[in-house]
Write a protein that holds these residues in place. Sequence first.
Motif, PDB file in Angstrom:
ATOM      1  N   ASN A 114       0.870  -1.170   0.000  1.00 13.65           N
ATOM      2  CA  ASN A 114       0.000   0.000   0.000  1.00 13.65           C
ATOM      3  C   ASN A 114       0.909   1.222   0.000  1.00 13.65           C
ATOM      4  O   ASN A 114       2.129   1.089   0.116  1.00 13.65           O
ATOM      5  N   ARG A 157      -2.673  -6.728  -0.657  1.00 14.13           N
ATOM      6  CA  ARG A 157      -3.019  -5.538  -1.441  1.00 14.13           C
ATOM      7  C   ARG A 157      -4.533  -5.350  -1.517  1.00 14.13           C
ATOM      8  O   ARG A 157      -5.035  -4.227  -1.405  1.00 14.13           O
ATOM      9  N   GLN A 158      -5.252  -6.433  -1.700  1.00 15.03           N
ATOM     10  CA  GLN A 158      -6.712  -6.339  -1.746  1.00 15.03           C
ATOM     11  C   GLN A 158      -7.274  -5.903  -0.395  1.00 15.03           C
ATOM     12  O   GLN A 158      -8.196  -5.079  -0.340  1.00 15.03           O
ATOM     13  N   GLN A 162      -6.732  -2.204  -0.007  1.00 12.74           N
ATOM     14  CA  GLN A 162      -7.626  -1.405  -0.843  1.00 12.74           C
ATOM     15  C   GLN A 162      -9.066  -1.440  -0.340  1.00 12.74           C
ATOM     16  O   GLN A 162      -9.785  -0.444  -0.430  1.00 12.74           O
ATOM     17  N   ARG A 163      -9.492  -2.572   0.215  1.00 13.71           N
ATOM     18  CA  ARG A 163     -10.831  -2.638   0.800  1.00 13.71           C
ATOM     19  C   ARG A 163     -10.943  -1.676   1.983  1.00 13.71           C
ATOM     20  O   ARG A 163     -11.965  -0.999   2.154  1.00 13.71           O
ATOM     21  N   LEU A 216      -9.188   1.049   2.454  1.00 14.13           N
ATOM     22  CA  LEU A 216      -9.165   2.401   1.920  1.00 14.13           C
ATOM     23  C   LEU A 216     -10.526   2.787   1.338  1.00 14.13           C
ATOM     24  O   LEU A 216     -11.008   3.913   1.529  1.00 14.13           O
ATOM     25  N   PHE A 217     -11.173   1.846   0.673  1.00 19.63           N
ATOM     26  CA  PHE A 217     -12.481   2.110   0.080  1.00 19.63           C
ATOM     27  C   PHE A 217     -13.553   2.331   1.147  1.00 19.63           C
ATOM     28  O   PHE A 217     -14.401   3.225   1.020  1.00 19.63           O
ATOM     29  N   ASP A 230      -5.590   5.057   4.824  1.00 21.60           N
ATOM     30  CA  ASP A 230      -4.688   3.916   4.676  1.00 21.60           C
ATOM     31  C   ASP A 230      -4.849   2.960   5.848  1.00 21.60           C
ATOM     32  O   ASP A 230      -5.078   3.374   6.988  1.00 21.60           O
TER      33      ASP A 230
END
Length: 271
Positions: A79, A101-102, A105-106, A108-109, A114
């Motif tokens: 990240n 990584r997934q 990102q989840r 962050l979404f 972060d």
Amino acid sequence: MQVLTLLQARRYDSRTTIFSPEVEYAMEAISHAGIVIGVLSKDGVVLAAEKKVTGKLLDMSGSTGKSYGGSGEKIFLLNSNVISGVAGITADANSLINYARQAAQRHLFMYNEDIPVELLAQRLCDLKQGYTQYGGLRPFGVSLLYAGYDPHYHFQLYHSDPSGNYSGWKATCIGANNGTATSLLKQDYKEDISVEDAIELVLKVMSKTMDSTTLGSEKLEFATLTLDAEKKPKAKIFNPTEIDALLQKYGLGKKDEDRDVAAPIPSDATL
């Protein structure tokens, strides 16, 4: 008698109701992998790793562009605030890196921030622990170092192993010759070390623990995590040219005579 012992060992490994030594098998695989060293400083984190897959015919075109550099064998960007170094089975590492990584990102979404470094380590360790518990699965044969920054605990360095355990460190290493490297880190690490001193320490330890006699970008990956002018985490994975320049700066690079030595002519016995 030997056949009976072998059959008993196979039956022991296949049962799901008793503890199996497969985690120890995974740790054994990691002990033969290229070493990865991480050092935490007051203003950053430094990671360095020994590459095992080297060769003149290896395509390194992806490492010369304006990406984060490196061959992607040992050090990865998880990240914007976390980088990771891996030691063990590369295929297992790739799977865990994609999962991390997934997860980042989840987070962050969902929360528009972060992911905290320890939370990301916990997510991966929950997955790894599950693979030690259920039948028909084997543990991931890889250990990871996580170097990251978040506003809660600032710079952090974590280590996780195939069993799903993780722990925070000021300086640590995984892979081959980790005992020697740990002893060197214990001797030279200081509490208030700066990122520049941490870089010098990591390169010094790598030069004494790697299998090769000289350090070079073909066998070394290097990364730092610091803060930029806006106090945001800045991850940098060095490309081969930058690694060679760094080694020359600290007097650890290849000398001119080492570069100019011609390859030996094979004798008749080797043709």
